[in-house]
Design an enzyme around this catalytic site. Sequence first.
Site, PDB file in Angstrom:
ATOM      1  N   TYR A  59     -78.539  55.868  68.162  1.00  0.00           N
ATOM      2  CA  TYR A  59     -78.423  56.264  66.749  1.00  0.00           C
ATOM      3  C   TYR A  59     -77.279  57.249  66.533  1.00  0.00           C
ATOM      4  O   TYR A  59     -76.832  57.454  65.404  1.00  0.00           O
ATOM      5  CB  TYR A  59     -79.732  56.870  66.208  1.00  0.00           C
ATOM      6  CG  TYR A  59     -80.921  55.933  66.185  1.00  0.00           C
ATOM      7  CD1 TYR A  59     -80.798  54.577  66.477  1.00  0.00           C
ATOM      8  CD2 TYR A  59     -82.199  56.409  65.877  1.00  0.00           C
ATOM      9  CE1 TYR A  59     -81.900  53.727  66.477  1.00  0.00           C
ATOM     10  CE2 TYR A  59     -83.302  55.562  65.868  1.00  0.00           C
ATOM     11  CZ  TYR A  59     -83.138  54.233  66.178  1.00  0.00           C
ATOM     12  OH  TYR A  59     -84.233  53.397  66.168  1.00  0.00           O
ATOM     13  N   HIS A 115     -85.423  51.257  74.932  1.00  0.00           N
ATOM     14  CA  HIS A 115     -85.171  50.810  73.558  1.00  0.00           C
ATOM     15  C   HIS A 115     -85.320  49.293  73.401  1.00  0.00           C
ATOM     16  O   HIS A 115     -85.925  48.807  72.452  1.00  0.00           O
ATOM     17  CB  HIS A 115     -83.769  51.273  73.126  1.00  0.00           C
ATOM     18  CG  HIS A 115     -83.608  51.357  71.649  1.00  0.00           C
ATOM     19  ND1 HIS A 115     -82.728  52.233  71.054  1.00  0.00           N
ATOM     20  CD2 HIS A 115     -84.182  50.685  70.627  1.00  0.00           C
ATOM     21  CE1 HIS A 115     -82.790  52.094  69.737  1.00  0.00           C
ATOM     22  NE2 HIS A 115     -83.652  51.149  69.462  1.00  0.00           N
TER      23      HIS A 115
HETATM   24  N1  LIG Z   1     -87.193  50.586  68.309  1.00  0.00           N
HETATM   25  C1  LIG Z   1     -86.330  49.928  67.577  1.00  0.00           C
HETATM   26  O1  LIG Z   1     -85.625  49.008  68.038  1.00  0.00           O
HETATM   27  C2  LIG Z   1     -86.188  50.274  66.111  1.00  0.00           C
HETATM   28  C3  LIG Z   1     -85.504  49.403  65.255  1.00  0.00           C
HETATM   29  C4  LIG Z   1     -85.406  49.744  63.911  1.00  0.00           C
HETATM   30  C5  LIG Z   1     -85.983  50.923  63.451  1.00  0.00           C
HETATM   31  N2  LIG Z   1     -86.619  51.769  64.314  1.00  0.00           N
HETATM   32  C6  LIG Z   1     -87.203  53.058  63.852  1.00  0.00           C
HETATM   33  O2  LIG Z   1     -87.993  52.810  62.696  1.00  0.00           O
HETATM   34  C7  LIG Z   1     -87.554  53.669  61.645  1.00  0.00           C
HETATM   35  C8  LIG Z   1     -87.813  53.039  60.289  1.00  0.00           C
HETATM   36  O3  LIG Z   1     -87.053  51.860  60.103  1.00  0.00           O
HETATM   37  P1  LIG Z   1     -85.812  51.770  59.099  1.00  0.00           P
HETATM   38  O4  LIG Z   1     -85.297  53.131  58.897  1.00  0.00           O
HETATM   39  O5  LIG Z   1     -84.893  50.756  59.631  1.00  0.00           O
HETATM   40  O6  LIG Z   1     -86.419  51.145  57.786  1.00  0.00           O
HETATM   41  P2  LIG Z   1     -87.676  51.447  56.838  1.00  0.00           P
HETATM   42  O7  LIG Z   1     -88.332  52.715  57.225  1.00  0.00           O
HETATM   43  O8  LIG Z   1     -88.491  50.192  56.784  1.00  0.00           O
HETATM   44  O9  LIG Z   1     -86.983  51.593  55.429  1.00  0.00           O
HETATM   45  C9  LIG Z   1     -86.161  52.673  55.098  1.00  0.00           C
HETATM   46  C10 LIG Z   1     -85.733  52.452  53.663  1.00  0.00           C
HETATM   47  O10 LIG Z   1     -86.876  52.612  52.817  1.00  0.00           O
HETATM   48  C11 LIG Z   1     -86.562  53.495  51.767  1.00  0.00           C
HETATM   49  N3  LIG Z   1     -87.767  54.273  51.450  1.00  0.00           N
HETATM   50  C12 LIG Z   1     -88.419  55.157  52.247  1.00  0.00           C
HETATM   51  N4  LIG Z   1     -89.490  55.651  51.607  1.00  0.00           N
HETATM   52  C13 LIG Z   1     -89.521  55.077  50.389  1.00  0.00           C
HETATM   53  C14 LIG Z   1     -90.375  55.205  49.276  1.00  0.00           C
HETATM   54  N5  LIG Z   1     -91.447  55.996  49.314  1.00  0.00           N
HETATM   55  N6  LIG Z   1     -90.103  54.473  48.175  1.00  0.00           N
HETATM   56  C15 LIG Z   1     -89.021  53.654  48.137  1.00  0.00           C
HETATM   57  N7  LIG Z   1     -88.165  53.493  49.148  1.00  0.00           N
HETATM   58  C16 LIG Z   1     -88.419  54.206  50.283  1.00  0.00           C
HETATM   59  C17 LIG Z   1     -85.457  54.371  52.269  1.00  0.00           C
HETATM   60  O11 LIG Z   1     -84.646  54.776  51.186  1.00  0.00           O
HETATM   61  P3  LIG Z   1     -84.481  56.363  50.818  1.00  0.00           P
HETATM   62  O12 LIG Z   1     -83.630  56.927  51.901  1.00  0.00           O
HETATM   63  O13 LIG Z   1     -83.797  56.313  49.494  1.00  0.00           O
HETATM   64  O14 LIG Z   1     -85.851  56.958  50.746  1.00  0.00           O
HETATM   65  C18 LIG Z   1     -84.672  53.420  53.174  1.00  0.00           C
HETATM   66  O15 LIG Z   1     -83.742  52.692  52.431  1.00  0.00           O
HETATM   67  C19 LIG Z   1     -86.073  53.866  61.970  1.00  0.00           C
HETATM   68  O16 LIG Z   1     -85.519  54.923  61.213  1.00  0.00           O
HETATM   69  C20 LIG Z   1     -86.126  54.064  63.452  1.00  0.00           C
HETATM   70  O17 LIG Z   1     -86.521  55.392  63.761  1.00  0.00           O
HETATM   71  C21 LIG Z   1     -86.751  51.452  65.637  1.00  0.00           C
END
Ligand SMILES: NC(=O)c1ccc[n+]([C@@H]2O[C@H](COP(=O)([O-])OP(=O)(O)OC[C@H]3O[C@@H](n4cnc5c(N)ncnc54)[C@H](OP(=O)(O)O)[C@@H]3O)[C@@H](O)[C@H]2O)c1
Length: 267
Positions: A39, A97
Amino acid sequence: MNMPVLGFGTFRLQDELAYQSTLSALKLGYRHIDTAQIYGNEEQVGQAIADSQINHNEIFVTTKVWNDNLTQLKLLDSVKQSLSKLQLDAVDLLLVHWPAAPAGVEMEEYLNAMLEAKKAGLTREIGLSNFTVSQIKQAAETISMDDIFTNQVEVHPYLQNNTLGEFCDNAGLHITAYMPFAYGKVLKDEVIQSIAHSHQATPAQVVLAWLRQKNMTTIPSSTNEQNMQANMQSLWLTLNEAEIQAIAKLDCGDRQATPDFSPQWDE
Ligand SMILES: NC(=O)c1ccc[n+]([C@@H]2O[C@H](COP(=O)([O-])OP(=O)(O)OC[C@H]3O[C@@H](n4cnc5c(N)ncnc54)[C@H](OP(=O)(O)O)[C@@H]3O)[C@@H](O)[C@H]2O)c1
């Protein structure tokens, strides 16, 4: 400390935004932060933890070892570098990962190096991410199921990962659901919006409550304090059985995270 069921994800957050968002999340009460070597924000996350003035023992920190570092030679040094960036003596959880080590490196090599990192006190727990059922079985034969704290995988209403989920339930392996909103996509869903409406809640709260009621930990990310706060309040929302069943029907295998080194996913 135990892993809080609701954490804060930091994928895509860079530089000042990574720092400010993590600091805001900590100030709003999040005590579980998810980062990764790839990241490129471990320094900002570490600085936010330091500046929050919250005792490190009260924050559950996860980082993940990137593919290139999944070798006996590189793994421990890479974790030491992560710790230096995070300004921590140890993380709470260190994940592989992706099951995508450099060519020629067997799972045994990097899982044993993960165990070494734990024995050296660089992490309290070790775990997996993006592992399929057959890969988890192989991992459990190499180290042991008891050594594996969690498998962090994509789970949201459009990708419910039931085959993997049932296997993990039976094996007693906890699932951490990443990308709970499919990066915002599922929040526009009519069924979820209607359930939210009937609880005077938000679609995001409905999704987070649904994951909690499936006994999964989850780690939404946000750059917006109102969203961070609203997401925390999902802890007080409980869906009824009919609502849970309605969300179960939304599964359509719509996977977001599919890099070219992905494993052969479970159906
Ligand atoms: N292990 C892996 O391979 C892997 C892969 C992908 C992700 N991850 C982990 O999972 C975490 C979450 O996944 P992600 O960040 O990809 O996507 P996500 O959490 O599914 O979505 C994030 C999006 O949702 C929006 N959001 C958050 N809260 C909200 C709310 N209450 N109402 C409306 N919109 C909202 C955010 O916008 P705003 O910023 O405007 O709130 C952002 O655009 C990552 O940050 C990472 O730590 C791990």
